[in-house]
Design a protein around this motif. Structure first.
Motif, PDB file in Angstrom:
ATOM      1  N   LEU A  85      44.044 -39.828 -26.296  1.00 29.76           N
ATOM      2  CA  LEU A  85      43.529 -38.570 -26.304  1.00 29.76           C
ATOM      3  C   LEU A  85      43.113 -37.777 -24.862  1.00 29.76           C
ATOM      4  O   LEU A  85      42.559 -36.726 -24.828  1.00 29.76           O
ATOM      5  CB  LEU A  85      42.237 -38.671 -27.161  1.00 29.76           C
ATOM      6  N   SER A  86      43.548 -38.438 -23.867  1.00 31.78           N
ATOM      7  CA  SER A  86      43.220 -37.934 -22.500  1.00 31.78           C
ATOM      8  C   SER A  86      44.648 -37.100 -21.854  1.00 31.78           C
ATOM      9  O   SER A  86      45.630 -37.911 -21.808  1.00 31.78           O
ATOM     10  CB  SER A  86      42.751 -39.054 -21.506  1.00 31.78           C
ATOM     11  N   PRO A  87      44.478 -36.201 -21.413  1.00 30.19           N
ATOM     12  CA  PRO A  87      43.134 -35.393 -21.374  1.00 30.19           C
ATOM     13  C   PRO A  87      42.747 -34.406 -22.485  1.00 30.19           C
ATOM     14  O   PRO A  87      41.779 -33.986 -22.307  1.00 30.19           O
ATOM     15  CB  PRO A  87      43.422 -34.631 -19.901  1.00 30.19           C
ATOM     16  N   ARG A 131      36.624 -42.988 -16.446  1.00 26.48           N
ATOM     17  CA  ARG A 131      36.427 -42.059 -16.011  1.00 26.48           C
ATOM     18  C   ARG A 131      35.981 -40.943 -17.205  1.00 26.48           C
ATOM     19  O   ARG A 131      36.350 -41.179 -18.137  1.00 26.48           O
ATOM     20  CB  ARG A 131      37.865 -41.523 -15.652  1.00 26.48           C
ATOM     21  N   LEU A 132      34.813 -39.997 -16.706  1.00 27.45           N
ATOM     22  CA  LEU A 132      34.437 -39.349 -17.769  1.00 27.45           C
ATOM     23  C   LEU A 132      34.239 -37.902 -17.459  1.00 27.45           C
ATOM     24  O   LEU A 132      34.351 -37.439 -15.960  1.00 27.45           O
ATOM     25  CB  LEU A 132      32.897 -40.036 -17.657  1.00 27.45           C
ATOM     26  N   GLN A 133      33.621 -37.044 -18.327  1.00 25.92           N
ATOM     27  CA  GLN A 133      33.627 -35.466 -17.736  1.00 25.92           C
ATOM     28  C   GLN A 133      32.493 -35.141 -18.816  1.00 25.92           C
ATOM     29  O   GLN A 133      32.528 -34.886 -19.835  1.00 25.92           O
ATOM     30  CB  GLN A 133      34.823 -34.779 -18.161  1.00 25.92           C
ATOM     31  N   ARG A 134      31.470 -34.531 -18.251  1.00 26.36           N
ATOM     32  CA  ARG A 134      30.463 -33.914 -18.838  1.00 26.36           C
ATOM     33  C   ARG A 134      30.702 -32.204 -19.122  1.00 26.36           C
ATOM     34  O   ARG A 134      31.624 -31.943 -18.368  1.00 26.36           O
ATOM     35  CB  ARG A 134      28.988 -33.718 -17.976  1.00 26.36           C
ATOM     36  N   GLU A 168      22.622 -39.594 -23.850  1.00 24.88           N
ATOM     37  CA  GLU A 168      21.303 -39.083 -23.466  1.00 24.88           C
ATOM     38  C   GLU A 168      21.300 -37.664 -23.807  1.00 24.88           C
ATOM     39  O   GLU A 168      20.766 -36.545 -23.473  1.00 24.88           O
ATOM     40  CB  GLU A 168      21.215 -39.049 -21.887  1.00 24.88           C
ATOM     41  N   GLY A 169      21.925 -37.601 -25.241  1.00 25.14           N
ATOM     42  CA  GLY A 169      22.095 -36.085 -25.967  1.00 25.14           C
ATOM     43  C   GLY A 169      23.077 -35.195 -25.506  1.00 25.14           C
ATOM     44  O   GLY A 169      23.363 -34.020 -25.910  1.00 25.14           O
ATOM     45  N   GLN A 170      23.802 -35.587 -24.337  1.00 20.92           N
ATOM     46  CA  GLN A 170      24.880 -34.674 -23.916  1.00 20.92           C
ATOM     47  C   GLN A 170      26.383 -35.326 -24.325  1.00 20.92           C
ATOM     48  O   GLN A 170      26.510 -36.327 -24.403  1.00 20.92           O
ATOM     49  CB  GLN A 170      25.001 -34.721 -22.568  1.00 20.92           C
ATOM     50  N   ARG A 171      27.244 -34.161 -24.775  1.00 20.25           N
ATOM     51  CA  ARG A 171      28.596 -34.572 -25.266  1.00 20.25           C
ATOM     52  C   ARG A 171      29.386 -34.712 -24.078  1.00 20.25           C
ATOM     53  O   ARG A 171      29.502 -33.916 -22.993  1.00 20.25           O
ATOM     54  CB  ARG A 171      29.228 -33.406 -25.720  1.00 20.25           C
ATOM     55  N   VAL A 172      29.973 -36.128 -23.694  1.00 18.36           N
ATOM     56  CA  VAL A 172      30.729 -36.339 -22.781  1.00 18.36           C
ATOM     57  C   VAL A 172      32.186 -36.919 -23.129  1.00 18.36           C
ATOM     58  O   VAL A 172      32.130 -37.537 -23.887  1.00 18.36           O
ATOM     59  CB  VAL A 172      30.006 -37.422 -22.078  1.00 18.36           C
ATOM     60  N   LYS A 173      33.330 -36.379 -22.476  1.00 15.38           N
ATOM     61  CA  LYS A 173      34.623 -36.610 -22.535  1.00 15.38           C
ATOM     62  C   LYS A 173      34.713 -38.092 -22.152  1.00 15.38           C
ATOM     63  O   LYS A 173      34.354 -38.266 -20.861  1.00 15.38           O
ATOM     64  CB  LYS A 173      35.535 -35.779 -22.236  1.00 15.38           C
ATOM     65  N   LEU A 174      35.466 -38.923 -22.545  1.00 15.84           N
ATOM     66  CA  LEU A 174      35.907 -40.222 -22.135  1.00 15.84           C
ATOM     67  C   LEU A 174      37.386 -40.176 -21.786  1.00 15.84           C
ATOM     68  O   LEU A 174      38.149 -40.177 -22.547  1.00 15.84           O
ATOM     69  CB  LEU A 174      35.778 -41.358 -23.146  1.00 15.84           C
ATOM     70  N   LEU A 175      37.879 -40.042 -20.752  1.00 11.72           N
ATOM     71  CA  LEU A 175      39.278 -39.816 -19.963  1.00 11.72           C
ATOM     72  C   LEU A 175      40.090 -41.146 -19.614  1.00 11.72           C
ATOM     73  O   LEU A 175      41.368 -40.941 -19.742  1.00 11.72           O
ATOM     74  CB  LEU A 175      39.373 -38.918 -19.044  1.00 11.72           C
TER      75      LEU A 175
END
Length: 301
Positions: A225-227, A275-278, A236-243
């Motif tokens: 599913l990347s990208p 690799r991640l993306q807030r 920590e309550g934030q939605r983070v994409k995992l790339l």
């Protein structure tokens, strides 16, 4: 040859360029209409549309190919062959029949496996060891036509859809140029009836990671599913994409960090996040991402 070209996304751009570089005449380019994009939601031309304008080519972007007016426009082009790659609309029989030698499709899978909309994503998510491209003589079915040329490649164990997409675009570009050069000598072979699978369109509802799943499935989903749309989890309550990710050693309660380097326990085994993306931020390698979060071994995400 005089070519009717039909394509829309980035994957199609390299094919258009290859046809022009090979000396073929592009009678016209058909692509999806511009759509709202960006913060201003202004209409943005598709990648093929933008490239065709740069090349000074005639561009059409009808919402449908089923009107008499559009079909007559296509007939008037008097193309020798149609080349279709990730266009996004089904071609009615009148369009398939318009070019003298019919329409050829570049499909990013080893047909009959992964017919349909998302063959690159689904190949990685299913754990396929190889994939490739097929140059297919189009018929009225969904990726059911006979195959003129087939080329395969191995999928890397840490490869993402973005990376595989780029390699397949190059492979497809060379394959269609070779096919057109040898078209009179090639024999279209019917697809086998066994081994048919369908690459359903990716739905955003698939993207949330379930850490209780086996690590091998989690890793495939992240890479597949990347990208886009991007697998995601909450940290920590934030939605983070995992790339990007890879399989790792370790075992523990699902969703628990096994070290200070983003190795996460799954239902069976573990995955290291690379690799991640807030939300609202650019993509970051894991070490950079960790500077914004105080995460450590034993935390649960």
């Amino acid at each position: 040859m005089r070519i009717l070209f039909m394509g829309t996304p980035d994957f199609s751009v390299s094919v258009l360029d290859a046809l022009v570089e090979a000396g073929h005449e592009i009678a016209a380019v058909f692509c999806q209409p511009p759509r709202p994009a960006g913060r201003g939601k202004k209409d943005r031309p598709t990648p093929v549309h933008a490239r065709a304008l740069e090349l000074g080519l005639e561009v059409h972007h009808p919402k449908s190919l089923r009107t008499d007016e559009v079909q007559q426009t296509i007939r008037d082009l008097k193309a020798d062959v149609g080349v279709v790659v990730a266009y996004g609309l089904l071609l009615p029989q009148a369009v398939l029949d318009a070019p003298t030698q019919g329409c050829l499709n570049i499909h990013a899978s080893l047909l009959p496996r992964w017919r349909g909309a998302a063959p690159i994503h689904r190949a990685i998510m299913a754990g396929d060891a190889e994939t490739g491209v097929c140059i297919m003589q189009m018929d009225a079915g969904l990726d059911t036509g006979p195959v003129l040329l087939r080329r395969d490649l191995t999928i890397g164990i840490e490869e993402t859809t973005a990376e595989l997409h780029d390699r397949l675009a190059v492979l497809g570009s060379s394959a269609i140029v070779d096919t057109l050069a040898a078209l009179p000598e090639l024999t279209a072979k019917p697809q086998p009836e066994e081994g048919v699978t369908y690459a359903e369109k990716i739905d955003k509802s698939e993207a949330r990671i379930d850490w209780s799943a086996p690590a091998v499935e989690v890793d495939r989903k992240i890479r597949g599913l990347s990208p886009f749309p991007g697998a995601w989890t909450e940290i920590e309550g934030q939605r983070v994409k995992l790339l990007a990710s890879r399989l790792a050693e370790g075992q523990g309660d699902a969703g628990t960090l096994l070290d200070d380097a983003l190795t996460v326990a799954c239902g069976d085994g573990a995955v290291q996040l690379l690799r991640l993306q807030r939300a609202g931020k650019g993509a970051q390698d894991a070490d950079v991402f960790l500077r914004g979060f105080q995460l450590s071994k034993g935390d649960v995400i």
